[in-house]
Enzyme design. Sequence first.
Site, mmCIF file in Angstrom:
data_model
loop_
_atom_site.group_PDB
_atom_site.id
_atom_site.type_symbol
_atom_site.label_atom_id
_atom_site.label_comp_id
_atom_site.label_asym_id
_atom_site.label_seq_id
_atom_site.Cartn_x
_atom_site.Cartn_y
_atom_site.Cartn_z
ATOM 1 N N GLU A 196 0.075 -25.005 19.552
ATOM 2 C CA GLU A 196 0.972 -23.854 19.396
ATOM 3 C C GLU A 196 1.238 -23.251 20.760
ATOM 4 O O GLU A 196 0.328 -23.208 21.602
ATOM 5 C CB GLU A 196 0.319 -22.798 18.510
ATOM 6 C CG GLU A 196 0.053 -23.287 17.104
ATOM 7 C CD GLU A 196 -0.456 -22.167 16.222
ATOM 8 O OE1 GLU A 196 0.361 -21.523 15.562
ATOM 9 O OE2 GLU A 196 -1.675 -21.934 16.222
ATOM 10 N N HIS A 226 -6.670 -26.527 8.042
ATOM 11 C CA HIS A 226 -5.557 -27.446 8.303
ATOM 12 C C HIS A 226 -6.020 -28.780 8.905
ATOM 13 O O HIS A 226 -5.640 -29.850 8.424
ATOM 14 C CB HIS A 226 -4.537 -26.823 9.259
ATOM 15 C CG HIS A 226 -4.040 -25.472 8.809
ATOM 16 N ND1 HIS A 226 -3.785 -25.179 7.495
ATOM 17 C CD2 HIS A 226 -3.735 -24.343 9.503
ATOM 18 C CE1 HIS A 226 -3.348 -23.924 7.404
ATOM 19 N NE2 HIS A 226 -3.314 -23.398 8.603
ATOM 20 N N ARG A 280 0.816 -1.212 0.000
ATOM 21 C CA ARG A 280 0.000 0.000 0.000
ATOM 22 C C ARG A 280 0.849 1.261 0.000
ATOM 23 O O ARG A 280 0.532 2.246 -0.594
ATOM 24 C CB ARG A 280 -0.878 0.018 1.253
ATOM 25 C CG ARG A 280 -2.314 -0.269 0.932
ATOM 26 C CD ARG A 280 -3.121 -0.268 2.185
ATOM 27 N NE ARG A 280 -2.457 -1.064 3.225
ATOM 28 C CZ ARG A 280 -2.986 -1.332 4.397
ATOM 29 N NH1 ARG A 280 -4.161 -0.891 4.703
ATOM 30 N NH2 ARG A 280 -2.347 -2.061 5.285
ATOM 31 N N LYS A 287 -5.470 -18.697 2.730
ATOM 32 C CA LYS A 287 -6.597 -18.736 3.646
ATOM 33 C C LYS A 287 -6.598 -17.511 4.564
ATOM 34 O O LYS A 287 -5.543 -16.906 4.719
ATOM 35 C CB LYS A 287 -6.570 -20.037 4.461
ATOM 36 C CG LYS A 287 -5.333 -20.129 5.370
ATOM 37 C CD LYS A 287 -5.480 -21.186 6.405
ATOM 38 C CE LYS A 287 -6.170 -20.664 7.628
ATOM 39 N NZ LYS A 287 -5.325 -19.860 8.545
ATOM 40 N N HIS A 312 -1.084 -24.487 3.701
ATOM 41 C CA HIS A 312 0.350 -24.802 3.748
ATOM 42 C C HIS A 312 0.623 -26.123 4.475
ATOM 43 O O HIS A 312 1.686 -26.706 4.309
ATOM 44 C CB HIS A 312 1.172 -23.637 4.313
ATOM 45 C CG HIS A 312 1.069 -23.461 5.792
ATOM 46 N ND1 HIS A 312 0.021 -22.826 6.392
ATOM 47 C CD2 HIS A 312 1.899 -23.821 6.799
ATOM 48 C CE1 HIS A 312 0.201 -22.809 7.694
ATOM 49 N NE2 HIS A 312 1.344 -23.413 7.979
ATOM 50 N N ASP A 330 -9.814 -20.528 11.833
ATOM 51 C CA ASP A 330 -8.394 -20.331 11.511
ATOM 52 C C ASP A 330 -7.666 -21.664 11.294
ATOM 53 O O ASP A 330 -6.763 -21.755 10.465
ATOM 54 C CB ASP A 330 -7.735 -19.551 12.667
ATOM 55 C CG ASP A 330 -6.308 -19.139 12.367
ATOM 56 O OD1 ASP A 330 -6.033 -18.801 11.206
ATOM 57 O OD2 ASP A 330 -5.472 -19.159 13.290
ATOM 58 N N LYS A 373 -3.896 -22.228 21.008
ATOM 59 C CA LYS A 373 -2.777 -21.305 21.208
ATOM 60 C C LYS A 373 -2.424 -21.317 22.695
ATOM 61 O O LYS A 373 -3.241 -21.655 23.536
ATOM 62 C CB LYS A 373 -3.170 -19.886 20.805
ATOM 63 C CG LYS A 373 -3.725 -19.816 19.377
ATOM 64 C CD LYS A 373 -2.889 -18.951 18.483
ATOM 65 C CE LYS A 373 -3.437 -18.862 17.079
ATOM 66 N NZ LYS A 373 -2.464 -19.207 16.044
HETATM 67 C C1 BG6 Z 1 -1.994 -20.306 10.032
HETATM 68 C C2 BG6 Z 1 -2.871 -19.716 11.103
HETATM 69 O O1 BG6 Z 1 -2.765 -20.755 8.955
HETATM 70 O O2 BG6 Z 1 -1.270 -21.411 10.560
HETATM 71 C C3 BG6 Z 1 -2.061 -19.300 12.318
HETATM 72 O O3 BG6 Z 1 -3.544 -18.559 10.582
HETATM 73 C C4 BG6 Z 1 -1.203 -20.456 12.789
HETATM 74 O O4 BG6 Z 1 -2.895 -18.846 13.377
HETATM 75 C C5 BG6 Z 1 -0.415 -21.063 11.630
HETATM 76 O O5 BG6 Z 1 -0.322 -19.971 13.783
HETATM 77 C C6 BG6 Z 1 0.307 -22.334 12.050
HETATM 78 O O6 BG6 Z 1 1.146 -22.755 11.021
HETATM 79 P P1 BG6 Z 1 2.464 -23.582 11.346
HETATM 80 O O7 BG6 Z 1 2.955 -24.084 10.039
HETATM 81 O O8 BG6 Z 1 3.416 -22.635 12.016
HETATM 82 O O9 BG6 Z 1 2.011 -24.662 12.274
#
Ligand code: BG6
Length: 493
Positions: free
Chosen positions: A213, A237, A46, A145, A175, A232, A337
Amino acid sequence: MMVDVFDLVIFGGTGDLSRKKLLPALYAGFVAGRVAADSRIVLTSRSGLKGKVYDWLKGVFDESQPACAVEKDQLETFASMVQVLELGLTEGGDDWAALKAALDCDDDRPLVHFLAIPPGLFTSTCELLGEYGLNCDRARVVLEKPLGNDLASAQAINADVGKTFREDQTFRIDHYLGKEAVQNLLALRFSNILFEELWSGRTIDHIQITIAENQGVQGRAGFYEGTGAMRDMVQNHLLQLLCLVAMEPPARMDADSIRDEKLKVLKSLKPMTSAEIERNVVRGQYLAGAMNGQAVGSYAEDLELEHASHTETFVALKANIQNWRWAGVPFYLRTGKRLPDRFAEIVIQFKSVPHSPHPGWGDRINPNRFIIRLQPEDHLALRMMVKNHGAKAETLKEVEMNLDINGNDGMRLGPYLRLILDAARGDQSLFVHRDEVEHAWRWVDSIIEHWEKSEEPPESYQSGTWGPYEAHDLMTRDGREWFHETSGRKVAR
Ligand code: BG6
């Protein structure tokens, strides 16, 4: 080894995802010789960039360390591949003309548009890409996402993006599908009769999938408060991992065959009634606590909220898949988390032996478990009972048989590089089809709607603990336990 030449535009190029994941992955890929030096990387932002690209990248890599050392010469070459453009995403103008000019070339090298921006901007950005002819045949669009906030918004995004890009040009990224151990899960399941023959409710008792996490949500206030762990992490995932564990063997390892099988799993997820949601889904929000001896704040403190929030930072749930293979086999999914550790793991727990000939050992024989560890390291292990070495014949113990899957092929390039390269090559096998996204939302929406109607707040849990007590109870009342509670090994390695 394949070296890829491509043009990549990262929309949101100076944002969080780009700085933390995409640029470090691209740099490591360049150093490893996977990304050719004549590739072009355009970062849109931006407000543009004050100062030199080299200095900015150096700062970025000091913070988000790539998988390799950052050397001056190599960083100079990499910086020469990168251009930062100031660009608005809601209307065209000179900035868009400059983007088009930056991407002009006379060959048909792939052009990847990576939308690392909020989903509310996907529609206008795609429209502008179409208007400026940047949706040509060599172009692909990668959508990060969250794809919407619910089924209706995901359908709207899919329909809008579909006006500019064909489905075979559209790459919805998750991912987790790019993680090495996930690839290994597929290789292992479909290349070994040993596993495939045992892969059903006949021998499997239940499956656990955990993404834990230890970080909180600091710095993501704007995004997280309207999102929560269900949207999320579970919608994408966790459900994608569930699909890979549960899917039938595809006829071929191509994108259509794999995605068709995953979709069948999502369609077979049993919708839950309100009573089942109350019983089988636990949500929590972290309170203040201590992590590694340091005091940490609550969710509301981290986000500096002035009002009470019902956003969940933890979800544990029991899902059922209604098909022949999985009838009666619960899938326990869990994410949160501020848990004590960071790891992602799938545990396939087999049934107990029907009878033990070892006197007195009947209920002390642990069931076999197959463990697929996705992070922090890639790791596959099989837990089995063996004779306790040197002890009397009838004494048994549990051992872990570790499968070395890492080999010696050097640095780990990480999921984002793999997926960007796949997108550049036009391979959609590890990307999510629009029907998958929509079915996942359908299932998750019904749970979120129930929460919204009930107006009950999430359970609370102290930072640095394994979530609310109810998550523990979800297992124990079925006579089961979370693997980390029984494995006898420290979770982090
Ligand atoms: C993301 C989420 O898609 O994945 C995050 O938005 C999360 O909140 C993250 O922390 C975790 O990815 P990874 O690969 O670090 O486990």
